[in-house]
Every structure is written in structure tokens, then in C-alpha cells.
Design an enzyme around this catalytic site. Sequence first.
Site, mmCIF file in Angstrom:
data_model
loop_
_atom_site.group_PDB
_atom_site.id
_atom_site.type_symbol
_atom_site.label_atom_id
_atom_site.label_comp_id
_atom_site.label_asym_id
_atom_site.label_seq_id
_atom_site.Cartn_x
_atom_site.Cartn_y
_atom_site.Cartn_z
ATOM 1 N N SER A 148 -2.233 -4.749 3.764
ATOM 2 C CA SER A 148 -1.323 -4.410 2.532
ATOM 3 C C SER A 148 -1.743 -5.285 1.202
ATOM 4 C CB SER A 148 -0.213 -4.652 3.145
ATOM 5 O OG SER A 148 1.044 -4.892 2.177
ATOM 6 N N HIS A 149 -1.225 -4.771 0.295
ATOM 7 C CA HIS A 149 -1.270 -5.524 -1.244
ATOM 8 C C HIS A 149 0.174 -5.686 -1.688
ATOM 9 C CE1 HIS A 149 -1.671 -7.124 -5.097
ATOM 10 N NE2 HIS A 149 -3.289 -7.282 -4.935
#
Length: 908
Positions: free
Chosen positions: A763-764
Site C-alpha cells: 500500500s502507498h
Amino acid sequence: MSPKDKDYPHTEQFILKASTIARTHTILAYTAFTSTLALGLLLHYEKIVKNAIARYSEEWFPSVSTTIGDWYPERNVFQIFIVLTSGPRIALVSLLYYLQRSQNSSLPTIVFVSVIIRTLSCGGWVYITSTNDHNVHGIFMIMYIVLNLPWIVGGIYSTSQKCPTVRRKRSIIASLFFLSIVPLVYFFIQHKVHRIPGAYTHYSFFEWGLIFYDVLYDAYAEEEFRLNDLRVAIEDLKSVNGNVAPAKVKYIHIGGSPSRQERSKSPKIRTYIFWSVFTSLIPTLFYFSVWEFTIARSELALFSTLSPIWLSIPLVLNWARTRGGQSAMHLLSFIRVAAYILKSPLRRLFLVAFATPAAMIPRVVTWHDDPAYQSIMTNLGLLLSSLSKHVNHSNNPVWLFVNEGSGGHNKEGLIVALLAFLYLLLWLLGALPLGSFIFILHSLLADPSTLIAWSWMGYEDGRPRGPLPHVHGSLTLLCQSIGLFIALQAMKGMKVHFLANPLWFAFGSASSYAMYTYMNWPGYLGGLGLAIFMMGSIPPILYNVSSTGAVFRTSFAAMLVYCLLAFANVWIVAYAFVPGGVYLRERTDLVVIAQMCWLAPAFNFFLYCTTLALISVLGVLATLYRLPATPTQPFRPEHRMLRAGIWTIHFGIDNEGRDSQRRVMNLIKDMELDVVGLLETDLYRTVYVNRDLTRVIIEDVENMRNVDLGPGPNSHTWGAVLLSKFPIINSTHHLLPSPHGELAPAIEAVLDVYGTAVTVVVSHNGQEEDPLDRELQSRKLAEIMSAAYPRPIVFLGYVVTCPHAPRQDYDRWCEYILYRSLYRTSYARVSRSTVTDTELQVAQFVLPKHGRGVTNETEIARYLRSRKEGLPSEHWFPMAYYGNQRWGGVNGDFYHPLYYAIPDNAEI
């Protein structure tokens, strides 16, 4: 016969066209200023932008005075060219007076006298600098500026009656000249009186604009001379008795018509160089934007693609059509290929911005002059560029931000370019729909895997839902070749009207709709249809453009459309950094609709089938050559270990503005990672030149072939990628809630780790400036990981808040590795060196015995520390990277390790 004539009975005449004198004057004048500016930017950039108020980076463009008068060798080069310009200058104004003189008006005489004084005053302020004598320099400069009024205004009214177009053009340039004085004065007051940093840069822009308009105004004398066929006959008297007589002007002739310029064609290699130069401009200038997270002013370099504006000058247009002009600009474009030598990203940007017009101007000219041949050559060049990227791990081997250490073959590229120069033939042209056409080629077809990224949605039941770039990318090349083959057959059968048929355009529109609307194979098939349509449609487009007969207007409009689409393509994601960007937020549909609406049918021509076949075969062979010969294996299969990492790699560009794929690959390989999440990886945009950031890794890290590219460029994120040595059973893409800020990508994948299903989440998260976004994104990630229970899970993510922090946390934190139902044995932060701006973080886990779980997940058990020597060596990180900034490490990379003991009652 007079006695004097008897002494010199032998004469020779040399006929000189007055237009040649005007052309020489323009070349020397522009060379004086542009060469001095180029030298100043390269040699003394920070010195010439500095002034009494501010310095770089608040001031970032020099004034004319500081550029030409303060430093060696700029000042000397400028003075040499000015003295060379003085002779043609006196001849030019004298011939204009001869052509415009009238018994009914004294205006041409007034103009002639004033311009002679103006020319002498120019010598005064050029050779007496402000450093020598500030007052004298200022007096000559004021005289020069004041005398612009009679020269410009009087020159318009004195223009020959045969040349109404010249009068109209001079009027336009005069209007721009005098209008530019208003902001020039305004910004000078802002600088001098209000002492505002940065104001002098804006003043300098308008100052250079006045120089451009001034020389351009003079350049129209060439057209006036040509339309009147003004010629000068110079007689050289040869003495029979040894006496010497000077040459003299015998007569000046008016009449006749201009001659046609020589034209030629361009081979495939030169179009390949064009695409290589063209596609390297945007990533070079946006390097500064992505590092500063704001508009860095380097974006102005994109407007070098508007260089067809120079074709409004008849001198430039006529010269660009000649073999000599084509040769000179072809050689100037080599500067871009050689710019890779420079270490400074800023200097590389200057050179590529300078080389782009040199590559573009001859191309747009030949698009107009020979659309049939050049339509095929342009797309062949694109195919060669795309093939070179497919073979070279998604990098064009002659881009200036790659070198020998990052997969570049720049020296070989220079050799090929020089060979192409020996076959010097002319190039292409375009019109307004060409702008959309070039943008579509650049944004969708410049890399064979871009269309796949648009449709990719991950894995399901252990199989990919759609095509994979490294496996199916060659299909894109094949369909591009089919499209070009259709164009070829239509031209051979004289059925170009078929390609202009609305049904053909409807096919292309339907393909574009399918590519945008559907995902996985249906979306990719739509993209392949669009590839066939685009490659087959260039002949009618170029024929339609050629029929306009207006090189400057059509080519300038085409590149302006290209610039607008290029900016829009960035703003659909980077709307947070640009004024008004919110209106294009996540509106890829508007860009797709605009690029199709601006396309127009009308073109065609002929190509070599063998070249197409060779490109297609090489693309397939490159894919087959890189297919793995052995099955993928983790690094420590006998110990049931999983070593994972998370790294934000900043779009594959290192701190020095070079491609970082190989440096990223080397560190991942040396740290022996089995699973890695990479962030800021969506390079399938013009701003990052449509690269596949995973290509080097999956083909060189001992068969790390399982890859999920994450949400594609049409999802409006900066990208996330999952690479794994373990099979991917299933994967799902998530767009985390982002009501205010940028969309945050996430990949949820289930891996088969030694027979145990393990969930990995990459995830970013979005920006720290939007608290609601951070809260909602964190809750969504919690839901995803909670739903994965009771499977073991590893979270690899970029989080912009501190654990357990309140919603209004203003600290910006970065990467985290979280885990559940696994035994952690080691963790390390690997110093980033100059690969990117973020550290690589790695952690190692041991899986419980198959069918068993973790026996003790208390905080004490999880934080039970151990010395390195207390664990078997297979748990150790590579010792070569152990160290600090003073000693140890590899290439500036070193780690800070922590080791953890496995509980005594663990079942492993």
C-alpha cells in the site's frame, strides 16, 4: 573609352541575391545571442542568474546584459559574432533603402539615417560594457532603444507595395514588440523598486523576447528582397598592365522570381533518433518536479516542442528545406544523444531542450513536403524505438538519463546516428490533428506494455486475469505492425480513401472505448484494436495536413495540442500541485475523448514489409529469449523462510537523475528478498516515458517472475507493485478512500508460501496534509487485513501517520512492515545511498509448521531480542552490507539490523 577603362579591359561579374545578405544577417544575429546564452547557461549558470536582490533558485533565468557582458568566453563570443553581423547589417539597410526609396516621401531616408545611427549605437553598448563605463554604456543603450521607434514603425510604412504579406507580418511583430515593453517595465519596477525576488527572471524573459522580435523583424527583409528578386552585380576589374582595381557594384537588379528549395527524405534511423530525443524531454524536466513536489519551473522546457514557431520566419523555413539545413539540425540533435555524459540533471535538461527543436523542425518540414514517404518512416522510427525498449528492459538505450551502468548504449547510439547522417535525407510535417496523433503514439504505443498496464487487474485462482507485460508485450508490437501493413496495402492499391472512411474511424473509436471501459483481456483487446487503427491511420492524417499548405500554422497548432494533452495527462493525477488541476482530477475519460475527437482522417504511403516483419520477429524472439529456463525458487526454501521488503523508489529515477532500475535490482538481489513491494512505480505515462519498472528485476533477480503491477495509469495513482518468488494465487487491487487528496493504491495478494496461503498487502497511502484521507485509508487497510484472518499476513506499506497517533498528527512517517501469525527473526533498514529518497526496509519471517499456527503471540514473545550469533547463519543479512557511513556497506548502502529469537515452544 577612357584611359582608365583601357587599363582595366578584363572584367568578371558576381551576381549576389540580396536575400542571401538578409539571410546571413539573421543567422549571425541569432547565433550571436543563442550561442552566448547557451555558453552562459552551461558555464556560469548560477553566476549569471544572480543579481543584487536574489540568486538561484529564486532567480533562474539570466538577463541579456549579464549573459553577454560579464563573463569569458561568453562576452568575447558575442562580440565576435556582432562584428561579423555588422557588414551584412549595413548592406541590408542600404539595400532596403534602395528598394523603398521614393521621390514622393522622405520617410525611407529618415528610416535609413536612423537605422545607421542605431547600428552604430549597438556597437557602442556591445563593446563598451557597463563594467567599463556604466554611463557611456547606458547612453548608447538608450539611443539604441529610442531609435527602434523610427526603424520599426517607419519600416512598416516604407515596405514595398509588392509585399503586403511582409507589411502585415512586420506589423504583427511590431505589436508584439511594443506590447512586451509593458510587462518588461512592470517587472523591472518590481525588481528595482519593490525588490521582489524572482521578478528579474520574468523581466529577463521579456528582455530576451524583445531581442527575438527585433531580429525577427529584420529577418522579413529576406522575404521582401526575394519577392522583388533584388540582386547585386559586383564587378571585379582585371588589369592588363599590373595595376590593381577594387571590386565595385556595377548595378542592382529588381525582377524575376524566387527559386525552389532543395528537398530530400529521411531514413528510418533518423526517425528513431527523433523519437529518442522527443520522448526523453519530459522525464528530464519532470525530474525536478517530483523531487520538489511542486511546479519547479523546469516544466517550461516542454515548450521547446513549440519550436515550429521558428518556421514562421521564411529564412528558417527555406533553410530547413535544404540539404545543408537538414544536415546542420541533424548534427545539433546529436547533442541530446551525447548529453548523457553530463552529471548535472540541469545541464542535461538544457541540452535536451536545445536538441528538441533541432530534431523537430526538420521533421515537421518534411511531414509537409513529403507526407507519403514520411508517414511510414515516422511510424517505423516509433516501432524501432519501441522495439529497442522491449529488448532493453523497457529503456531506450540512447535516452540521456541512462548510461552504461543503467542499461544505456549511448556510444553505440551516437555511432548509429552518425551513420544515419551520412545517408542524409529530409524528414516530415504535420497539422492540428497530428498533435493528438503524436500524443496517442507517445502515451499509449511508445512501449509495448503500456496497453497491458491499462487493463491489468491482478491474479485469480493462481492465474493472471489478463495479459502480462513481459509475456504478451510483443502482441502490441505485432498489432502495430499489422496496422502499418494495412496502411501499406491501402497505398499500394490506391485505396487510401478506405482509411479515410468513417467506418474506419468508428473502429478506432470503438477500440478506444473498449480499452478505457473494460479490464483484463477485453480491455487489452480494445487497446490492440486501437494500435492497429493508429498505425494504419497516419497516411490520411498527414495527407490532410499537407493539403493545408500552411507549414507554420498547422505544425505549431499540432504541437500546442500535444503540449495540452501532455499536461492534461499529468494533471489527472498531479492535480494537487497545479492551479485548476482539480477540474481534471481522475478524468482520464476527458483526455481519451479529446484525443479521439481531435483526430482527423486524410493520409497514407509506402514501406518495406521486410522491416515490419523483422521488427515483429525480433520482438517475439526477445520475449522467448528471456523466458525462464528453470522454475522460480525462493532463496531459502529448506528453512521455510520468507524475507520481505518495502521500498519507495521514486519513479525509477535516482538522486542524480539517472534510471535506477539496475541499482534497485542489485540491492533486492543482494539482500536476497523473496517478496518485495515497490511504491511510486506507475511509469506508464509520458512524464516517465512509459517504462516497465519491473522488467529488469523479474528478468535478472534469479527468476523473480511473479509480478502484480497494481492499479494502472488509468486509476490515477502513483502506483504500487508486488514482486514475489512465491506463486500468486489471487490478487485484488484497491483504491483506498481519498475524498480530498490523491488516490492511494493497494494490492492484496494471496501467495503460496511453501504450501501455506499467506496474504501480502502492498500500500502507498496518500498525503499527510489530508487527515480525513489518512483516517479512511487506515480503516480500509484494517478491513482488508482483518478479512484475511486467519491466514498469516505481511503488510508492506508507506504510511503517513505514526501508529496510535490522533487524527491530527502532523508528522510524516514513511514505510512500515507489519505481520501476523508468523515468527519474525530479523529486521533491517538499508540506507538509501543515492538510489532514491527513501530507505529499503526488510524483515525475515519463519512460517510455522504446515497446518500449525504461532504458539505464542504475546508482546514479550514477539519482542524477544537475540544477538546475531544466537541465530543460525541463514537468518543473517548479507554481511557485506553491514556497516555505517564511515565503513562497510556496498555502493553507499548499509543496514542497521535487529535480530529476534524464536520462542522455545514454536513449532517450525
